[in-house]
Motif scaffolding. Structure first.
Motif, short mmCIF file in Angstrom:
data_model
loop_
_atom_site.label_atom_id
_atom_site.label_comp_id
_atom_site.label_asym_id
_atom_site.label_seq_id
_atom_site.Cartn_x
_atom_site.Cartn_y
_atom_site.Cartn_z
N LYS A 108 8.47 15.18 -0.10
CA LYS A 108 7.32 14.77 0.72
C LYS A 108 7.13 13.26 0.73
N PHE A 109 7.81 12.54 -0.17
CA PHE A 109 7.63 11.09 -0.25
C PHE A 109 8.97 10.34 -0.25
N SER A 110 10.03 11.00 0.08
CA SER A 110 11.34 10.38 -0.08
C SER A 110 11.62 9.30 0.97
N ARG A 111 10.89 9.31 2.09
CA ARG A 111 11.18 8.36 3.17
C ARG A 111 9.91 7.65 3.64
N THR A 112 9.01 7.36 2.72
CA THR A 112 7.71 6.80 3.09
C THR A 112 7.86 5.53 3.92
N GLY A 113 8.59 4.56 3.40
CA GLY A 113 8.75 3.28 4.10
C GLY A 113 9.49 3.42 5.41
N ARG A 114 10.57 4.19 5.40
CA ARG A 114 11.35 4.36 6.63
C ARG A 114 10.56 5.08 7.71
N ASP A 115 9.79 6.08 7.31
CA ASP A 115 8.98 6.80 8.29
C ASP A 115 7.94 5.88 8.92
N GLY B 105 0.81 -1.21 0.00
CA GLY B 105 0.00 0.00 0.00
C GLY B 105 0.84 1.26 0.00
N LEU B 106 1.91 1.26 0.78
CA LEU B 106 2.83 2.40 0.79
C LEU B 106 3.51 2.55 -0.58
N ASN B 107 3.86 1.42 -1.19
CA ASN B 107 4.47 1.48 -2.52
C ASN B 107 3.50 2.05 -3.55
N TRP B 108 2.22 1.68 -3.41
CA TRP B 108 1.21 2.22 -4.32
C TRP B 108 1.13 3.74 -4.18
N LEU B 109 1.17 4.22 -2.95
CA LEU B 109 1.12 5.66 -2.73
C LEU B 109 2.36 6.34 -3.29
N ASP B 110 3.51 5.70 -3.18
CA ASP B 110 4.72 6.24 -3.81
C ASP B 110 4.52 6.36 -5.33
N HIS B 111 3.95 5.32 -5.92
CA HIS B 111 3.69 5.31 -7.36
C HIS B 111 2.74 6.44 -7.74
N CYS B 112 1.67 6.60 -6.97
CA CYS B 112 0.70 7.67 -7.26
C CYS B 112 1.33 9.05 -7.06
N ALA B 113 2.19 9.18 -6.07
CA ALA B 113 2.86 10.46 -5.85
C ALA B 113 3.69 10.85 -7.06
#
Length: 266
Positions: A148-155, A131-139
């Motif tokens: 704003k999306f550079s550390r999605t998984g780490r955060d 789901g986080l990867n999907w949001l990265d893709h949409c971003a």
């Protein structure tokens, strides 16, 4: 003005309309179970542009509120579709240490198409990351500013570590129950997912309609009003006041429903 409500038709029922409650985790999960098949049918049959982040103001449900809500739905589908679901892993206080340990053991991946193993405690971490990867893709598709999306998984992993520490403190279970009774949010895995997906989907929806900077789009709109309404001071003042109100409300919103409900008067 400014496109958070504009739409060619009435959009899908909101989470609130489907479940009646936006707070309790099981009510939200029930709403997702109702909405996801409906939403996916709408997109599969071409009545809604998919993914939501690629819509424009000229599309059905091409507004910030709908794109925000639908992008969050798209991310949530992964954990909703886990086979042999055991939702207690996401919402039960006694199972949070097990769920969070399992998530932190999960190796990061970059997939948005995943194979499930049929073991919920293994599949949920895979689904959450997808789901986080999907949001990265949409971003990326929507043109969200990279910072704003550079550390999605780490955060998100950091949030889980902090939540894990919270659950390790004596009395965490009763404290969680008290918080829920008071409509406060304990660090259940479901809430960590829901809040993260909601926050990220908002950035995507704003970028889809206004570009990578809401402030820049607002300034451009202000300049447009000053140029076109400069000889009509009353209309100019009304337009600028409305622009300020709309922008401020969008910035304050923490959920798509905040853009549906009328704000209380002071």
């Amino acid at each position: 003005m400014f496109g958070w409500r504009r739409s060619k038709k009435q959009d899908l029922p909101s989470i609130e309309e489907a479940a009646g409650k936006l707070f309790e985790p099981l009510a939200l999960l029930t709403a997702l179970d109702q909405l996801l098949p409906w939403y996916l049918k709408e997109t599969d049959e071409g009545r809604l542009v998919y993914p939501a982040c690629s819509r424009t103001l000229n599309d059905v449900d091409g507004n910030v509120r709908a794109i925000w809500e639908h992008t969050r739905l798209e991310a949530c589908r992964y954990f909703v579709m886990v086979p042999r679901r055991d939702v207690e892993l996401l919402v039960s206080a006694v199972l949070q240490p097990e769920m969070m340990d399992a998530f932190l053991r999960q190796a990061p991946h970059e997939e948005t198409v995943v194979d499930f193993k049929g073991v919920p405690v293994v599949d949920y971490p895979t689904a959450i990351v997808a789901g986080l990867n999907w949001l990265d893709h949409c971003a990326f598709l929507a043109g969200v500013a990279p910072d704003k999306f550079s550390r999605t998984g780490r955060d998100f992993r950091r949030f889980v570590v902090l939540a894990q520490q919270w659950w390790a403190i004596e009395g965490a279970g009763p404290r969680s129950s008290t918080m829920l009774a008071n409509r406060e949010v304990p660090p259940l895995m479901f809430y960590l997912i829901w809040q993260s997906y909601t926050r990220l989907a908002k950035e995507i929806a704003i970028a889809a309609i206004y570009g990578s900077s809401l402030d820049r789009a607002t300034e451009q709109q202000r300049q447009h009003f000053e140029k076109t309404l400069g000889s009509q001071p009353d209309q100019l003042q009304a337009a600028l006041s409305a622009l300020t109100e709309v922008t401020s409300r969008l910035k304050r919103a923490s959920d798509p429903e905040d853009l549906r409900r009328p704000e209380p008067r002071a």
